[in-house]
Design an enzyme around this catalytic site. Structure first.
Site, mmCIF file in Angstrom:
data_model
loop_
_atom_site.group_PDB
_atom_site.id
_atom_site.type_symbol
_atom_site.label_atom_id
_atom_site.label_comp_id
_atom_site.label_asym_id
_atom_site.label_seq_id
_atom_site.Cartn_x
_atom_site.Cartn_y
_atom_site.Cartn_z
ATOM 1 N N HIS A 41 29.891 3.194 21.470
ATOM 2 C CA HIS A 41 30.428 3.992 20.348
ATOM 3 C C HIS A 41 30.076 5.475 20.377
ATOM 4 C CE1 HIS A 41 26.436 3.257 18.774
ATOM 5 N NE2 HIS A 41 26.706 2.107 18.221
ATOM 6 N N ASP A 57 33.147 -2.178 17.140
ATOM 7 C CA ASP A 57 31.940 -2.135 16.299
ATOM 8 C C ASP A 57 32.224 -2.763 14.929
ATOM 9 O OD1 ASP A 57 29.355 -1.798 15.464
ATOM 10 O OD2 ASP A 57 29.395 0.388 15.441
ATOM 11 N N HIS A 117 30.089 -7.533 15.647
ATOM 12 C CA HIS A 117 28.987 -8.121 14.884
ATOM 13 C C HIS A 117 29.531 -9.346 14.152
ATOM 14 C CE1 HIS A 117 26.152 -4.793 15.541
ATOM 15 N NE2 HIS A 117 27.217 -4.007 15.479
ATOM 16 N N ARG A 129 27.469 -11.644 12.824
ATOM 17 C CA ARG A 129 26.509 -11.870 11.715
ATOM 18 C C ARG A 129 25.904 -13.268 11.649
ATOM 19 N NH1 ARG A 129 25.753 -6.745 11.536
ATOM 20 N NH2 ARG A 129 27.064 -5.489 10.190
ATOM 21 N N ASP A 132 21.659 -2.861 20.160
ATOM 22 C CA ASP A 132 22.586 -2.194 19.232
ATOM 23 C C ASP A 132 22.142 -2.297 17.778
ATOM 24 O OD1 ASP A 132 24.996 -0.759 18.570
ATOM 25 O OD2 ASP A 132 25.598 -2.618 17.591
ATOM 26 N N ASN A 165 22.056 -8.257 17.084
ATOM 27 C CA ASN A 165 21.201 -7.971 15.917
ATOM 28 C C ASN A 165 21.421 -9.009 14.822
ATOM 29 O OD1 ASN A 165 23.782 -6.977 15.441
ATOM 30 N ND2 ASN A 165 23.077 -5.314 14.145
ATOM 31 N N HIS A 189 22.882 1.984 22.442
ATOM 32 C CA HIS A 189 23.238 2.633 21.176
ATOM 33 C C HIS A 189 22.462 3.945 21.185
ATOM 34 C CE1 HIS A 189 23.378 2.605 16.543
ATOM 35 N NE2 HIS A 189 22.540 3.573 16.857
#
Lengths: 316, 429
Positions: B233, B306, B63, B65, B153, B95, B180
């Protein structure tokens, strides 16, 4: 003892010493002027992020009777509504000079987290489903004093009835009752039991009828109506038929058995019988004892040197 | 930083390749591995005896961001954290805000990664528009942009029919869907693994069954559609057993585990510290043992971090309100090597070779260390003991669960595209 966050923070000896101190507080409360200067100059902030008028008033009354200053903070009328973080709220209040925070929060663990952000003592007045330690102490006080066995619950069987899973009262009571030697039986539907009872030292029963005539204490938990709406039980009627205290079930209680409830009572839900007609009911006595227990806890945390505080009017 | 015309020699490390391991000097010049041999000379010479040299690590689950939550991480800070962890390629999770469900956002992430230039940033795409689980994204357009891995995810695709249709499209376009696995109705308000700790703590539990039910469902959807699916995960014993059986059946399924799920248990939550809150949650020793077995027998193909940065104030909330997620890039090798006993080849397989295949980048990442191959290289050891400090991480956030813990095994040097980007554990840019 720096904080009171969980009953698990207390040794069994510490539990018994709080109960013993509550006896002295009860004596003070029986006086014509129930007030002593023991905590004069100390400031107790009651910080309630979740509404609970009765618990807040109980703590504030206890603090007032020990002559502490009381500062009241309720979330509904505060900066929390403006988005202030828990940390900022606590640090701000701390900066005003607080000796003890009495904290109620909807989130389990919040009082423990608060200890990072203040040097004051923190007393958990109920956090989520986690703990409500002063409730367990006042319950233990009520039971031991009624049975006149001040230091033990050995040989007693206590049924805790209702929504164990979502109950901070149950988690606290179970810990204290079992450590004082009681046998605890949880009476609840499966959806109202936690996933694991590993290490709890309790047994379970599927209906109140199975245990009502053999236990020494019937401890009824409040059932929140909203739990019935979230598919956790088929219906309130089904719940009541198995787990509510009806007049018929109350009549089957042993003659010496006590009825306790942490309040507020949900009449017609878990309590179909009128508790005032149950001879063993000690529900109002619990409320009275709550003041003495909370005085004992506040004094234990803030009282400081025993010799000086004795002269401040608490006769130990 | 060395420039392209400068040659770099890694001296005396053990080359880790799928078919062999041997001690040699490796010379990198002009973006490729130019020579492998004894006593090689170069402009920059890095002593590395006792270390391993392999293709750079590939993280299937990062991630970054950006765009949207730049206070927690940026593509630049995340890329730096990646190369410090030995990663030369990271798959950027979709995401973001806006989500990576459209060509423009995907292009932005890719171009920003190229501009930073520390490692390869591979944007993933969403399975559904806005990750809302209802409408499929424009797969043709995104595939044309080079997106080959799609995931929602942060959430699983709840509707079985939507997932089945996505798999049908993925099969036609030769894409990989990554799930996910979490049945959302079973985890409303969930805070931590639904077991003994959570019961005592009085917080809403996150049942293993919520993960396993979606694994079970998606195995059936793969069986029906014949499409590839990657399980992200995995955290439970039951999931490992389901995937093991599905692989034995010959279904085109791959699976990853995170460093934290193979090293930490739910008992760490008993202090109510949101640093240890993560989705899926930390589970039990029995689950960890099952994940270790899955790594050993090949049921689990890859280790993926992750890496989930969160701004400090968000982790100062109560356990139930704080967001789930923990940092992972910079500690991955050390955590894996400390938690599990793995051969150097197994480590390289789990952290580089296999994830490169799953990310569809094995034409240039996760390659053998051989003359003529692109120079995406990690030099690492399995013996250095070091202490993690959240204050010394390259990430913009500090939410590592390993603060103050000792790890064994560390990344020494990272070379991306022939450029030395990490030297002796320090980022050069």
């Amino acid at each position: 003892m720096k904080h009171l966050l969980s009953t698990r923070d207390l040794s069994t000896e510490e539990i018994l010493s709080v109960l013993a101190m509550a006896d002295h507080m009860a004596e003070i409360n029986s006086r014509a002027v129930p007030k002593v200067p023991a905590l004069r100059g100390r400031t107790v902030a009651s910080v309630f992020f979740e509404d609970s008028t009765r618990t807040r008033l109980s703590f504030e009354t206890a603090a007032t009777r020990l002559s502490a200053e009381v500062m009241t903070f309720t979330a509904s009328s505060s900066s929390v509504n403006k988005g202030e973080s828990l940390r900022d709220t606590i640090e701000t209040l701390s900066a005003m000079g607080v000796d003890a925070f009495v904290v109620r929060h909807k989130s389990s663990g919040a009082p423990l987290q608060i200890t990072q952000w203040t040097d004051a003592a923190v007393i958990n007045a109920g956090d989520g489903w986690h703990q409500h330690p002063t409730q367990a102490l006042l319950d233990a006080y009520t039971i031991t004093r009624n049975f006149n066995e001040l230091n033990s619950m050995h040989g007693r069987t206590i049924a805790i009835v209702g929504d164990i899973k979502h109950s901070r009262v149950a988690r606290s009571d179970i810990d204290v009752f079992t450590r004082l030697g009681a046998k605890v039986v949880l009476v609840a539907p499966a959806a109202f039991l936690p996933t694991s009872l590993e290490g709890w030292g309790v047994t379970t029963a599927d209906s109140l009828d199975d245990v009502i005539d053999v236990v020494d204490v019937v401890y009824m938990l409040r059932i929140q109506r909203e739990r019935m709406d979230s598919a956790q039980m088929p219906s309130l009627r089904e719940y009541s038929s198995l787990f509510a205290l009806t007049p018929e079930r109350a009549a089957r209680m042993q003659s010496h058995a006590l009825l306790l409830h942490p309040g507020p009572i949900n009449r017609g839900v878990e309590m179909i019988v009128d508790p005032s007609v149950v001879p063993g009911s000690r529900i109002l006595q619990q409320v009275t004892n709550g003041i003495s227990i909370r005085m004992a806890v506040l004094f234990s945390l803030l009282g400081g040197d025993a010799t000086t505080t004795l002269s401040n009017g608490v006769e130990a | 930083m060395s420039t392209n015309n400068q040659s770099i020699v890694i001296r005396g490390a053990t080359v880790v390749n799928p078919d062999s391991m041997f001690v040699a000097d490796v010379r990198i010049a002009n973006g490729v591995i130019e020579a492998i041999g004894e006593s090689l000379a170069g402009d920059v010479v890095l002593e590395a005896s006792g270390c391993f040299i392999s293709s750079g690590f590939v993280d299937l689950h990062t991630h970054l961001r950006e765009p949207g939550k730049e206070e927690a991480e940026t593509i630049e800070s995340g890329s730096r954290a990646a190369v410090l962890g030995g990663f030369t390629a990271v798959v950027a999770m979709p995401n973001t805000d806006p989500a990576q469900d459209n060509v423009k956002t995907v292009q932005f992430v890719r171009e920003r990664g190229l501009a930073v230039g520390l490692c390869e940033v591979i944007p993933s795409g969403c399975i559904t528009v806005g990750r809302l689980g209802t409408k499929l994204v424009p797969y043709d357009q995104l595939a044309q942009e080079g997106v080959t891995l799609f995931t929602d995810d942060g959430t699983g695709v709840q509707d079985a029919l939507v997932m089945q249709r996505a798999l049908m499209v993925a099969k036609r376009l030769n894409l990989t869907l990554a799930q996910h696995c979490e049945v959302a109705s079973m985890t409303v308000g969930a805070v931590m693994h639904d077991g003994a700790c959570c019961s005592t703590m009085g917080v809403p539990g996150w049942p293993s069954a919520a993960e396993e039910e979606m694994v079970r469902r998606d195995i059936q959807l793969v069986r029906i559609t014949g499409a590839r699916e990657h399980f992200m995960h995995l955290s439970t014993q039951g999931s490992v057993e389901l995937v093991r059986a599905a692989k034995a059946e010959g279904l085109p399924i791959t699976a990853e585990v995170t460093p934290h799920h193979i090293s930490l248990t739910d008992e760490l939550l008993t202090g109510f510290d949101p640093i240890f809150k993560v989705n899926p949650p930390l589970r039990t020793m029995a689950d960890i043992s099952a994940l270790h077995e899955g790594l050993a027998d090949g049921t689990i193909d890859a280790i993926a971090t992750d890496h989930a940065p969160h701004a400090g104030h968000t982790k100062e909330q109560t356990l139930d309100t704080a967001p789930p997620g923990m940092l992972g890039l910079e500690t991955a090798l050390g955590v894996v090597n400390t938690a599990v006993t793995l051969s150097p080849q197994k480590i390289a397989a789990l952290m580089s070779w296999n994830p490169a295949v799953i990310a569809n980048i094995s034409d240039h990442q996760g390659r053998p260390v051989a003359v003529g191959e692109p120079a995406h290289i990690a030099v690492w050891d399995t013996t250095t003991v070091w202490s993690v400090s959240r204050d010394e991480l390259a990430s913009r956030s500090t939410n590592t669960p390993y603060h103050g813990m000792e790890l064994r095994g560390r990344v020494r040097h990272t070379i991306y595209n022939g450029q030395l980007v990490v030297q002796e554990g320090k980022a050069l840019a």
